[in-house]
Design a protein around this motif. Structure first.
Motif, PDB file in Angstrom:
ATOM      1  N   PHE A  18       7.654 -10.590   2.088  1.00 39.47           N
ATOM      2  CA  PHE A  18       8.699  -9.461   2.252  1.00 39.47           C
ATOM      3  C   PHE A  18       8.164  -8.211   3.037  1.00 39.47           C
ATOM      4  CE2 PHE A  18      10.902 -12.910  -1.012  1.00 39.47           C
ATOM      5  CZ  PHE A  18      11.388 -13.350  -0.007  1.00 39.47           C
ATOM      6  N   GLY A  19       7.027  -7.892   2.336  1.00 44.82           N
ATOM      7  CA  GLY A  19       6.511  -6.648   2.458  1.00 44.82           C
ATOM      8  C   GLY A  19       6.009  -6.821   3.573  1.00 44.82           C
ATOM      9  N   LEU A  20       5.462  -7.468   4.175  1.00 44.04           N
ATOM     10  CA  LEU A  20       4.579  -7.377   5.801  1.00 44.04           C
ATOM     11  C   LEU A  20       5.675  -7.523   6.869  1.00 44.04           C
ATOM     12  CD1 LEU A  20       1.367  -8.353   4.678  1.00 44.04           C
ATOM     13  CD2 LEU A  20       1.991  -6.652   4.002  1.00 44.04           C
ATOM     14  N   ASP A  21       5.854  -6.321   7.995  1.00 39.90           N
ATOM     15  CA  ASP A  21       6.188  -6.739   9.182  1.00 39.90           C
ATOM     16  C   ASP A  21       5.968  -7.216  10.368  1.00 39.90           C
ATOM     17  OD1 ASP A  21       8.705  -4.468   8.458  1.00 39.90           O
ATOM     18  OD2 ASP A  21       7.415  -2.849   9.293  1.00 39.90           O
ATOM     19  N   ASP A  22       4.749  -7.640  10.267  1.00 40.44           N
ATOM     20  CA  ASP A  22       3.876  -8.073  11.164  1.00 40.44           C
ATOM     21  C   ASP A  22       3.524  -9.515  10.378  1.00 40.44           C
ATOM     22  OD1 ASP A  22       2.093  -9.110  13.134  1.00 40.44           O
ATOM     23  OD2 ASP A  22      -0.209  -7.373  12.686  1.00 40.44           O
ATOM     24  N   THR A  23       4.151 -10.681  10.741  1.00 43.74           N
ATOM     25  CA  THR A  23       3.802 -11.676  10.117  1.00 43.74           C
ATOM     26  C   THR A  23       2.928 -12.775  10.553  1.00 43.74           C
ATOM     27  OG1 THR A  23       5.266 -13.217  11.288  1.00 43.74           O
ATOM     28  CG2 THR A  23       6.150 -12.138   9.500  1.00 43.74           C
ATOM     29  N   ASP A  24       2.048 -12.415  12.469  1.00 39.15           N
ATOM     30  CA  ASP A  24       1.142 -13.456  12.510  1.00 39.15           C
ATOM     31  C   ASP A  24      -0.323 -12.426  12.392  1.00 39.15           C
ATOM     32  OD1 ASP A  24       3.034 -15.416  13.237  1.00 39.15           O
ATOM     33  OD2 ASP A  24       3.549 -14.681  14.815  1.00 39.15           O
ATOM     34  N   VAL A  25      -0.951 -12.973  11.800  1.00 41.13           N
ATOM     35  CA  VAL A  25      -2.190 -12.466  11.938  1.00 41.13           C
ATOM     36  C   VAL A  25      -3.157 -13.546  13.369  1.00 41.13           C
ATOM     37  CG1 VAL A  25      -4.205 -11.475  10.781  1.00 41.13           C
ATOM     38  CG2 VAL A  25      -1.809 -10.871  11.007  1.00 41.13           C
ATOM     39  N   GLY A  26      -3.105 -13.570  14.355  1.00 41.53           N
ATOM     40  CA  GLY A  26      -4.392 -14.882  14.600  1.00 41.53           C
ATOM     41  C   GLY A  26      -3.541 -15.820  14.403  1.00 41.53           C
ATOM     42  N   PRO A  27      -4.737 -17.306  13.758  1.00 42.90           N
ATOM     43  CA  PRO A  27      -3.630 -18.032  13.791  1.00 42.90           C
ATOM     44  C   PRO A  27      -2.070 -18.410  13.105  1.00 42.90           C
ATOM     45  CG  PRO A  27      -5.648 -18.437  13.580  1.00 42.90           C
ATOM     46  CD  PRO A  27      -5.317 -16.989  14.121  1.00 42.90           C
ATOM     47  N   PHE A  28      -2.686 -17.466  12.164  1.00 42.09           N
ATOM     48  CA  PHE A  28      -1.660 -17.640  10.370  1.00 42.09           C
ATOM     49  C   PHE A  28      -0.667 -17.162  10.575  1.00 42.09           C
ATOM     50  CE2 PHE A  28      -6.063 -17.320   9.269  1.00 42.09           C
ATOM     51  CZ  PHE A  28      -6.561 -18.387   9.506  1.00 42.09           C
ATOM     52  N   ASN A  29       0.370 -17.574  10.041  1.00 39.83           N
ATOM     53  CA  ASN A  29       1.513 -16.783   9.631  1.00 39.83           C
ATOM     54  C   ASN A  29       1.918 -16.463   8.374  1.00 39.83           C
ATOM     55  OD1 ASN A  29       4.216 -16.011   9.194  1.00 39.83           O
ATOM     56  ND2 ASN A  29       5.171 -18.017  10.530  1.00 39.83           N
ATOM     57  N   LEU A  30       1.783 -15.160   7.992  1.00 42.91           N
ATOM     58  CA  LEU A  30       1.428 -14.484   6.923  1.00 42.91           C
ATOM     59  C   LEU A  30       3.060 -15.323   5.795  1.00 42.91           C
ATOM     60  CD1 LEU A  30       0.289 -11.152   7.191  1.00 42.91           C
ATOM     61  CD2 LEU A  30      -0.961 -13.525   6.591  1.00 42.91           C
ATOM     62  N   ASP A  31       3.848 -14.941   6.707  1.00 48.54           N
ATOM     63  CA  ASP A  31       5.271 -15.619   5.460  1.00 48.54           C
ATOM     64  C   ASP A  31       4.781 -16.730   4.962  1.00 48.54           C
ATOM     65  OD1 ASP A  31       7.178 -13.458   5.934  1.00 48.54           O
ATOM     66  OD2 ASP A  31       7.716 -14.345   8.066  1.00 48.54           O
ATOM     67  N   THR A  32       4.661 -17.464   5.553  1.00 50.97           N
ATOM     68  CA  THR A  32       4.273 -19.498   5.331  1.00 50.97           C
ATOM     69  C   THR A  32       3.190 -19.811   4.401  1.00 50.97           C
ATOM     70  OG1 THR A  32       4.941 -20.262   7.495  1.00 50.97           O
ATOM     71  CG2 THR A  32       3.598 -21.682   6.245  1.00 50.97           C
ATOM     72  N   ILE A  33       2.357 -18.484   4.802  1.00 48.99           N
ATOM     73  CA  ILE A  33       0.882 -17.908   3.629  1.00 48.99           C
ATOM     74  C   ILE A  33       1.737 -17.774   1.922  1.00 48.99           C
ATOM     75  CG2 ILE A  33      -0.597 -17.092   2.886  1.00 48.99           C
ATOM     76  CD1 ILE A  33      -1.925 -17.398   5.487  1.00 48.99           C
ATOM     77  N   GLY A  34       2.620 -17.285   2.393  1.00 50.20           N
ATOM     78  CA  GLY A  34       3.584 -16.039   0.802  1.00 50.20           C
ATOM     79  C   GLY A  34       4.543 -17.086   0.734  1.00 50.20           C
ATOM     80  N   TRP A  35       5.018 -17.961   0.684  1.00 47.96           N
ATOM     81  CA  TRP A  35       5.823 -18.652   0.450  1.00 47.96           C
ATOM     82  C   TRP A  35       4.972 -19.551  -0.280  1.00 47.96           C
ATOM     83  CZ3 TRP A  35      10.691 -18.137  -0.868  1.00 47.96           C
ATOM     84  CH2 TRP A  35      11.238 -17.301  -0.019  1.00 47.96           C
ATOM     85  N   ILE A  36       4.056 -20.280   0.197  1.00 44.65           N
ATOM     86  CA  ILE A  36       3.399 -21.383   0.123  1.00 44.65           C
ATOM     87  C   ILE A  36       2.299 -21.180  -1.546  1.00 44.65           C
ATOM     88  CG2 ILE A  36       0.723 -22.517  -0.371  1.00 44.65           C
ATOM     89  CD1 ILE A  36       1.584 -22.949   2.751  1.00 44.65           C
ATOM     90  N   LEU A  37       1.864 -18.997  -1.912  1.00 40.43           N
ATOM     91  CA  LEU A  37       1.552 -18.628  -2.853  1.00 40.43           C
ATOM     92  C   LEU A  37       2.985 -19.092  -4.052  1.00 40.43           C
ATOM     93  CD1 LEU A  37      -0.321 -15.816  -1.157  1.00 40.43           C
ATOM     94  CD2 LEU A  37      -1.026 -18.081  -2.505  1.00 40.43           C
TER      95      LEU A  37
END
Length: 89
Positions: A18-37
């Motif tokens: 919820f806190g980051l605007d740029d959700t794609d960093v290279g091949p990784f989607n930070l939204d998906t990683i955040g939900w998994i965590l």
């Protein structure tokens, strides 16, 4: 993992989701990683609480007295006390 580690995973996952605007960093989607965590933190918290709760249930009971020797007759007594202790937290 413990309660502290589980809460840390939930917080870091929520910040990544919820806190980051740029959700794609290279091949990784930070939204998906955040939900998994967050999901891993919730599962870890539930397991920790379950095992802590099951560990606290103890029942202490007195061992029965040994049987009398052969040929000995013991009359019943009205003064016998049966004690059962349970821990409550």
């Amino acid at each position: 993992m413990g309660i502290g580690g589980s809460i840390l995973l939930i917080v870091v996952g929520a910040i990544m989701t919820f806190g980051l605007d740029d959700t794609d960093v290279g091949p990784f989607n930070l939204d998906t990683i955040g939900w998994i965590l967050q999901l891993a933190g919730l599962v870890g918290l539930a397991l920790t609480l379950y095992f802590w709760n099951s560990r606290r249930r103890t029942v202490v009971s007195a061992a029965p007295p040994p049987p009398p020797a052969a040929g000995t007759v013991i009359p019943p007594s009205a003064d016998e006390v049966i004690e059962r202790r349970t821990r409550r937290y």
